[in-house]
Scaffold this active site. Structure first.
Site: not given
Length: 328
Positions: A53, A216-218, A220-224
């Site tokens: 990283y 990626s619990p969201l 990549g932003g889709l669920l945000g």
């Protein structure tokens, strides 16, 4: 902050894990320090990074490679906060252009661990995770290398990432033959829109006592709250626009449900993961302290059975666990 055991181990970690993939690339060092300070202040004691990283991977490798670990190392040295956190990093990805600068040979594991310890300015890593399965190195070699690091006090626990269920079973079988603890965690892609790990990875984790760390619990932003953000004028990239169109009916139902609950979509997505007893802690990767603060609400949300059923209807599971999902 709530705490739970790191898999079947005795150590306890916060229900949210601070992911630092953005450190050094998307987030500069002063802001990274602020995020780390804020995380410890609110009780987050679980910090995840990786040797790879912080900068470009080969063949680019111009600058910043391993920078995330270096930033965390300087933060611990300046703040004296090493004992405040359970520190996790990873090994496997290319760290150079040579043929042995990657994967899980005993040679690379040893070199990579020493390099991570140097960058992190510490004498031990609490959770050393294999970033991917190595299909070319036998488990006898991998476990011998990990056992030696444990004996030397350089690592304490071992985890995996992106393993299939049968990889977990194979690894644990080989570890058991050596009377070695083996894996205590698995880090997988898991969120409401990506539930394939429920087929075999989650059952394997439950059987062998591994704590699941969703990355990626969201999505990549889709669920945000992506629809609401788009309506307010925030532009999405081409890949996100494609995802929005692919999942538009589900997103409309999901964001409407969250609005009815009076909660932000991102908080509901994280809370849903925390309701799974196999999940230790979702990885949250804030780029600012404000984003970190916003995620804390998720640990306080209790979703009713009716809400959980609604979420299953919007974001269906893969049919249950294997083999019942596809056989009697």
């Amino acid at each position: 902050m709530q705490y739970t055991h790191l898999g079947r181990s005795g150590v306890r970690v916060s229900r949210l894990c601070l992911g630092t993939m953005n450190f050094g690339e998307m987030t500069d060092e002063p802001t990274s320090f602020q995020i780390l300070d804020a995380a410890v202040e609110v009780g987050i004691n679980f910090v995840d990074t990786a040797d790879v990283y912080g900068g470009p991977q080969p063949p680019d490798m111009e600058k910043g490679f391993g920078l995330s670990e270096e930033i965390i190392g300087r933060w611990m040295a300046q703040r004296g906060s090493r004992n405040d956190i359970v520190l996790a990093t990873k090994v496997y990805q290319p760290m150079g252009l040579g043929p042995n600068d990657r994967r899980l040979s005993a040679l690379h594991i040893r070199r990579a661990c020493e390099d991570s310890l140097r960058r992190l300015q510490t004498d031990h890593i609490d959770l050393y995770q294999m970033h991917h399965i190595d299909r070319f190195t036998p488990w006898e070699e991998i476990w011998q290398a990990m056992e030696l690091l444990v004996q030397q006090g350089k690592i304490i626990y071992v985890g995996s990432s992106n393993f299939a269920g049968w990889d977990i079973a194979t690894a644990q079988g080989a570890a058991s033959q050596r009377h070695f603890m083996g894996l205590v965690t698995e880090q997988s892609l898991y969120n409401l829109s990506s539930r394939v790990v429920e087929l075999e990875v989650i059952p394997a984790c439950r059987h062998y006592g591994l704590g699941l760390i969703p990355w990626s619990p969201l999505g990549g932003g889709l669920l945000g709250g992506v629809l609401k953000k788009a309506a307010s004028g925030r532009r999405a990239g081409p890949a996100m626009k494609e995802k929005i169109e692919q999942y538009r009916p589900q997103l409309e139902a999901y964001e409407a449900l969250c609005e009815d609950l009076g909660e932000l979509p991102a908080d509901v997505g994280l809370a849903w993961l925390l309701h799974n007893p196999v999940v230790t802690a979702p990885l949250v990767g804030p780029r600012t302290t404000e984003q970190l603060t916003q995620t804390l609400r998720a640990a306080e949300i209790s979703l009713s059975e009716d809400t959980m059923r609604c979420l299953d209807e919007i974001w269906p599971d893969p049919g249950g666990e294997a083999p019942q999902a596809y056989a009697w």
